[in-house]
Design a protein around this motif. Sequence first.
Motif, mmCIF file in Angstrom:
data_model
loop_
_atom_site.group_PDB
_atom_site.id
_atom_site.type_symbol
_atom_site.label_atom_id
_atom_site.label_comp_id
_atom_site.label_asym_id
_atom_site.label_seq_id
_atom_site.Cartn_x
_atom_site.Cartn_y
_atom_site.Cartn_z
ATOM 1 N N GLU A 2 -5.426 21.251 -2.600
ATOM 2 C CA GLU A 2 -6.388 20.726 -1.630
ATOM 3 C C GLU A 2 -7.118 19.490 -2.164
ATOM 4 O OE1 GLU A 2 -8.191 24.222 -3.879
ATOM 5 O OE2 GLU A 2 -6.363 23.807 -2.738
ATOM 6 N N HIS A 3 -7.380 19.446 -3.484
ATOM 7 C CA HIS A 3 -8.043 18.263 -4.048
ATOM 8 C C HIS A 3 -7.134 17.038 -3.971
ATOM 9 C CE1 HIS A 3 -11.497 20.504 -5.434
ATOM 10 N NE2 HIS A 3 -10.710 21.385 -6.054
ATOM 11 N N LEU A 4 -5.825 17.266 -4.142
ATOM 12 C CA LEU A 4 -4.890 16.151 -4.008
ATOM 13 C C LEU A 4 -4.878 15.629 -2.575
ATOM 14 C CD1 LEU A 4 -2.678 14.342 -5.154
ATOM 15 C CD2 LEU A 4 -1.022 16.140 -4.596
ATOM 16 N N ALA A 5 -4.938 16.556 -1.585
ATOM 17 C CA ALA A 5 -4.968 16.121 -0.182
ATOM 18 C C ALA A 5 -6.245 15.322 0.109
ATOM 19 C CB ALA A 5 -4.890 17.350 0.739
ATOM 20 N N GLU A 6 -7.390 15.774 -0.434
ATOM 21 C CA GLU A 6 -8.631 15.020 -0.234
ATOM 22 C C GLU A 6 -8.523 13.636 -0.872
ATOM 23 O OE1 GLU A 6 -11.650 17.411 -1.880
ATOM 24 O OE2 GLU A 6 -11.514 19.005 -0.360
ATOM 25 N N TYR A 7 -7.913 13.600 -2.049
ATOM 26 C CA TYR A 7 -7.757 12.308 -2.729
ATOM 27 C C TYR A 7 -6.875 11.364 -1.905
ATOM 28 C CZ TYR A 7 -6.056 8.914 -6.149
ATOM 29 O OH TYR A 7 -5.723 7.755 -6.788
ATOM 30 N N ILE A 8 -5.791 11.918 -1.347
ATOM 31 C CA ILE A 8 -4.889 11.079 -0.541
ATOM 32 C C ILE A 8 -5.616 10.561 0.697
ATOM 33 C CG2 ILE A 8 -2.793 11.108 0.850
ATOM 34 C CD1 ILE A 8 -1.658 13.142 -1.128
ATOM 35 N N ASN A 9 -6.400 11.438 1.365
ATOM 36 C CA ASN A 9 -7.132 11.005 2.567
ATOM 37 C C ASN A 9 -8.128 9.900 2.244
ATOM 38 O OD1 ASN A 9 -5.775 12.851 4.169
ATOM 39 N ND2 ASN A 9 -7.279 14.475 3.832
ATOM 40 N N ARG A 10 -8.853 10.070 1.129
ATOM 41 C CA ARG A 10 -9.803 9.011 0.747
ATOM 42 C C ARG A 10 -9.074 7.704 0.468
ATOM 43 N NH1 ARG A 10 -12.046 13.161 -2.481
ATOM 44 N NH2 ARG A 10 -11.099 12.201 -4.326
ATOM 45 N N LYS A 11 -7.949 7.798 -0.224
ATOM 46 C CA LYS A 11 -7.210 6.574 -0.551
ATOM 47 C C LYS A 11 -6.686 5.893 0.711
ATOM 48 C CE LYS A 11 -3.381 4.797 -3.301
ATOM 49 N NZ LYS A 11 -4.197 3.666 -3.732
ATOM 50 N N ILE A 12 -6.224 6.719 1.669
ATOM 51 C CA ILE A 12 -5.725 6.134 2.915
ATOM 52 C C ILE A 12 -6.840 5.420 3.661
ATOM 53 C CG2 ILE A 12 -4.811 6.723 5.202
ATOM 54 C CD1 ILE A 12 -3.161 8.891 3.860
ATOM 55 N N LEU A 13 -8.030 6.026 3.710
ATOM 56 C CA LEU A 13 -9.164 5.379 4.385
ATOM 57 C C LEU A 13 -9.534 4.073 3.720
ATOM 58 C CD1 LEU A 13 -11.458 8.462 5.128
ATOM 59 C CD2 LEU A 13 -10.066 7.171 6.746
ATOM 60 N N VAL A 14 -9.554 4.090 2.379
ATOM 61 C CA VAL A 14 -9.869 2.845 1.656
ATOM 62 C C VAL A 14 -8.799 1.790 1.922
ATOM 63 C CG1 VAL A 14 -10.114 1.826 -0.633
ATOM 64 C CG2 VAL A 14 -11.200 4.012 -0.135
ATOM 65 N N ASP A 15 -7.521 2.205 1.917
ATOM 66 C CA ASP A 15 -6.443 1.248 2.160
ATOM 67 C C ASP A 15 -6.528 0.668 3.568
ATOM 68 O OD1 ASP A 15 -5.483 1.653 -0.357
ATOM 69 O OD2 ASP A 15 -3.971 3.129 0.231
ATOM 70 N N ILE A 54 0.841 -1.212 0.000
ATOM 71 C CA ILE A 54 0.000 0.000 0.000
ATOM 72 C C ILE A 54 0.871 1.254 0.000
ATOM 73 C CG2 ILE A 54 -1.605 1.317 1.428
ATOM 74 C CD1 ILE A 54 -2.878 -1.336 2.253
ATOM 75 N N SER A 55 1.991 1.230 0.732
ATOM 76 C CA SER A 55 2.867 2.395 0.764
ATOM 77 C C SER A 55 3.432 2.702 -0.614
ATOM 78 C CB SER A 55 4.012 2.165 1.759
ATOM 79 O OG SER A 55 3.508 1.981 3.061
ATOM 80 N N ILE A 56 3.918 1.647 -1.290
ATOM 81 C CA ILE A 56 4.474 1.843 -2.631
ATOM 82 C C ILE A 56 3.392 2.325 -3.592
ATOM 83 C CG2 ILE A 56 5.535 0.672 -4.592
ATOM 84 C CD1 ILE A 56 6.957 -1.142 -2.583
ATOM 85 N N SER A 57 2.215 1.691 -3.513
ATOM 86 C CA SER A 57 1.116 2.084 -4.396
ATOM 87 C C SER A 57 0.698 3.526 -4.149
ATOM 88 C CB SER A 57 -0.076 1.137 -4.179
ATOM 89 O OG SER A 57 -1.210 1.574 -4.894
ATOM 90 N N THR A 58 0.587 3.914 -2.876
ATOM 91 C CA THR A 58 0.181 5.284 -2.555
ATOM 92 C C THR A 58 1.220 6.295 -3.023
ATOM 93 O OG1 THR A 58 -1.029 4.476 -0.605
ATOM 94 C CG2 THR A 58 -0.460 6.826 -0.669
ATOM 95 N N TYR A 59 2.498 5.948 -2.815
ATOM 96 C CA TYR A 59 3.560 6.861 -3.258
ATOM 97 C C TYR A 59 3.513 7.087 -4.765
ATOM 98 C CZ TYR A 59 8.218 8.405 -4.603
ATOM 99 O OH TYR A 59 9.267 9.078 -5.167
ATOM 100 N N LEU A 60 3.421 5.993 -5.528
ATOM 101 C CA LEU A 60 3.384 6.114 -6.989
ATOM 102 C C LEU A 60 2.135 6.855 -7.450
ATOM 103 C CD1 LEU A 60 4.675 2.562 -7.984
ATOM 104 C CD2 LEU A 60 5.947 4.703 -7.979
#
Length: 540
Positions: free
Chosen positions: A157-170, A30-36
């Motif tokens: 800010e949209h990128l931060a929202e996207y990252i937060n959603r992805k983290i919750l899903v992960d 998940i870390s590698i996927s999130t980073y990429l």
Amino acid sequence: MGKYATKTSIRKVLISAVMLVTALSLSLSISISTYLDVKKQKQLIINKLEMIAEIIAFNAQVTLIFDDRKTEEKRLKSFDKVDLVKNIHIYAIDDVTNRPVFFTSYNASKTPPVPLKVNQIEELRTPKISEDYIELILPVEYEGNIEGYVYLRGGLEHLAEYINRKILVDIALTLFVLVLVMFVARGIQKRIASPIESLSVLLQDVSKNHNYATRAEKSDIEEINILANNLNIMLTRTQNQLERHQADKLEIKQLNQSLEEKVNQRTIALREANQELLNTLERMHQYQNQIVENEKMASLGQMVAGVAHEVNTPIGLGVTGSTLLRDKLSDIEVAFQQKTLTSKQLERFIKEGIENLDLIYRNLNRAADLISSFKKVAVSQDIEINSDVNITKLLNAVMGAMRTELEIKAPQIHLDCPEELTIRSKSGLLQQVFEQLFSNSLLHGFTSDENNEIAIKVNREDQQLTIVYSDNGIGVPNAIKKRIFDPFVTTRRGEGGSGLGMHLVYNLVTQALGGSITLQEDYKSGTQFVISLPLKGGTQ
């Protein structure tokens, strides 16, 4: 006897191992996927901003040529519908000074304006990414001539929202997988642990009731089946041995009593000796660990004190300057709101503001220079490739480059080196070593401007180059001779010395050049360093 070991079970070990491996695998994946993914999203945002900037630049050609600000301002207001765009500046080229000047701008709703970037045009030609924004500048060209520049600032800010959603899903996916794996592991451990528990019950029965005639049942797990067969063999042999022992018991009873007594005595003596040895070893380990920890803490404390001392002063001055500027700005704001602001008050504020900003700028630059010096301590062996280096020419080049510094103390430099001596090494790193040795002598060694001498002797023996550097200065104090190559060790704290010079030399020689450097502690006429370098590529 040592301390009791912590008890555990196969069930716990199996479940813990499976859960740990699964958690680590999921975390890494998940870390590698999130980073990429985040990297890709940032690039997409940059590409979109570059496309918008190109459109603005294309549209601004005519308005810049005809100085039509109103048309351009009206056109820029259409970007209210683009959430990504926060600030836009358009700069025109002044006909007299041929320098960029402000033309017009756009600020998104609820977005404060940003300072002009006319002094950062070349820097922002490449998109600059900060924590919350992306900035870039593109030229406005018409028929090959640059008519101006477009500065564009986009929000993340949209990128931060996207990252937060992805983290919750992960996280949700990870919890689901861990729960699933836990159920699977429980099923596996139950299949393995049940036969082992049966063997444990059998052994308890044998131990309690001395029922050596019982036998373990076969299992469908090969390893446990082997264990059961070996246990059955042991029980059979034990049963036979007991039967033979019972037959011979009366005959050897007396002998056994005597032998048992001697064995017990010697066992007790051996146990006491072993216990004493174990206690001694344990104390030795404790002392050794304590010494190592004390040395680590002493080194760490010295390093932290050095960093804090060097960096705290410029940062403190910068904080003071920014606080004063903020207080002055608050006074101006009150005067402005009360409509009592005078031209003299504004002029004084501008003058004091420039002085405070100069103070902040100088001290931040000082802190940046210190941090740059700290980073130089970590030497990489790959920063430069090997090349042919003539030692005499290299030393002459170093002395030429440092002519201004050398003229202050005016030392006589005696160079004993064959003019044709050429080695295969990293010239840039060798130059840094010699420059730092010269600087060390000038700053720390020589206390007067007369009778100063530096001697450099270079010898080659087979595949080894030896450099002896000496000066007739005041020498190294005995208190720091053992720590001369440690970071932040200096006798000129607060007088221009950061304590990183000889540590940098040590790292360059030992890590980047693969050699060694030592301080001759018995040298009485000043300071002497001996550098040994391997000549892997040969010499001429």
